[in-house]
Motif scaffolding. Structure first.
Motif: not given
Length: 343
Positions: A12-14, A233-234, A271-273, A280-283
C-alpha cells in the motif's frame, strides 16, 4: 498475523519492488551519487579540513564526529541483497588508528598509507598525493551488491592463494563456525580453513555468495557513535529498509527456508532505525511495531547474545546466538546453518 499486515502495508505505502537495483534506485543516497565522490577527490587535492562523507545526508551535518567518521571511506552494504540467505548486521565499520595530528584529509591519508593492516581503503594516495585508487574502488567499497563482493568470498580466495585463517578477520571472528556447520564439521578444530581440500573450499566460496554484510550506519570509527546511530536519516534507514524489503519479498514469494538476519548490539544500533522504517515509511503505530518485532525475532532475527547486550564481543560462536532472547544450542546452530545453505 503481523507479517501479513506488514506485506499488505508495504504494498500500500511503497508498492512491490522486484529487484535490488530497483530498491537501491528508490532508497539509496549512494546510488549514482557522483557529487560526493567528486567532492572527496577535490578535498584530497585541496587538503580540505571541512570534507565529510556524512554530508551526503543533511540530517547528519550538525553532529560532532571524529576524523575517522568524516574522512574514512564508508562501508555500507555488501553482496546480493535480493537473494542472500544470511545477513550479518553489524554496527559500523572499524578503522585502524591513524597517528596524524594535522587536520587536512590529505595529511590523514598520507599517514594512513604507511599502516600495514590490509585495509585497501587507507591506500588512497601515496606520500606525494598521487591517486592509488579510482571512482570504481570508492563506489564498490561503499556498496557492492555483486555476488563476489562478499567479504567472506574474498577472504576464502586469500586462503586459496596461501593466506592462513589466522590472518583473516571475518572468517576468523564471524564465519568459522557457520562454515563448519555448512560442511558438517561438528567438532571445533582450530584453523579448520587451513586444512580444507579444494572441493570444500570451492563449496564454501559458492556458499559465501549468499552472505550479505549490512552496517547499521556506514561511517568508519574506532568506537561506535550511538548518537549517530539513533539519528533519523536516509543513510541510517537504508540498511533497515533493506531488511524490511527482503522480508516482505520473502513473505510474498513464500520461500520454505527463511533468510536469517544476525544482529550485533540490536537495541543500541538497530532497533531505532528499524522502528523508524516501520513508523515513517509504513505508518505502523508503536503498539503494532512492538507486536511485529516479536514476530520478526521469532521468524527472521537472531542476535549476538541477548537483544540488550552491550559488550563489544566480536566472535560468533556456536552458543552465542539468541532467538527472541532465548539461547540457541550448538546442535540447533549446526542444523540451522546446514539447512539454510543446502536449500
Amino acid at each position: 498475523m503481523n507479517l501479513t499486515n506488514l506485506v499488505a502495508r508495504y504494498k500500500e505505502k511503497i508498492g512491490e519492488i522486484e529487484t535490488a537495483q530497483n530498491f537501491l534506485d528508490k532508497f539509496s543516497p549512494w546510488t549514482n551519487n557522483t557529487e560526493i565522490i567528486n567532492s572527496f577527490w577535490e578535498a584530497i587535492k585541496q587538503n580540505s579540513t571541512s570534507f565529510s562523507w556524512t554530508h551526503i545526508d543533511s540530517n547528519l551535518k550538525t553532529l560532532k564526529l571524529s576524523k575517522y567518521e568524516h574522512y574514512g571511506i564508508p562501508n555500507h552494504i555488501r553482496v546480493d541483497i535480493q537473494n542472500s540467505k544470511l545477513y550479518l548486521c553489524l554496527t559500523n565499520p572499524n578503522i585502524a588508528k591513524v597517528d596524524e595530528r594535522k587536520k587536512g584529509i590529505s595529511d590523514f591519508y598520507k599517514s594512513a598509507n604507511n599502516i600495514n593492516d590490509g585495509d585497501p581503503s587507507l591506500k588512497i594516495i601515496d606520500s606525494f598525493g598521487n591517486h592509488l585508487k579510482n571512482d570504481l574502488f570508492l563506489n564498490n567499497h561503499i556498496m557492492d551488491i555483486s555476488s563476489e563482493g562478499s567479504i567472506l568470498f574474498q577472504e576464502l580466495e586469500m586462503i586459496e592463494n596461501g593466506k592462513k585463517q589466522e590472518d583473516t578477520y571475518y572468517l576468523k571472528h564471524y564465519f568459522s563456525n557457520i562454515c563448519m556447520a555448512y560442511l558438517g564439521i561438528t567438532d571445533k578444530p582450530k584453523s579448520f580453513a587451513n586444512r580444507l581440500n579444494p572441493k570444500e573450499l570451492q563449496s564454501l566460496k559458492e556458499m559465501s555468495k549468499s552472505i550479505a554484510n549490512l552496517e547499521s550506519y556506514p561511517f568508519r570509527s574506532q568506537n561506535p557513535n550511538y548518537k549517530l546511530a539513533s539519528k533519523k536519516s536516509e543513510i541510517n534507514m537504508l540498511s533497515a529498509r533493506t531488511i524490511i524489503w527482503r522480508i516482505v519479498k520473502n513473505e510474498i514469494d513464500a520461500i520454505d527456508i527463511n533468510p536469517i538476519f544476525i544482529f550485533r548490539r540490536f537495541n543500541d544500533t538497530w532497533l531505532t532505525s528499524i522502528k523508524n522504517v516501520l513508523k515513517y515509511d509504513l505508518q505502523f503505530t508503536e503498539n503494532e511495531i512492538n507486536n511485529l518485532l516479536v514476530e520478526l525475532h521469532d521468524k527472521y532475527f537472531l542476535t549476538f547474545q541477548k537483544q540488550e547486550f552491550k559488550n563489544s564481543t566480536s566472535s560468533l560462536g556456536r552458543e552465542s546466538l539468541y532467538r527472541n532472547n532465548k539461547k540457541i544450542t550448538s546442535n540447533e546452530f549446526n542444523q540451522l546453518f546446514y539447512n539454510l545453505f543446502k536449500s
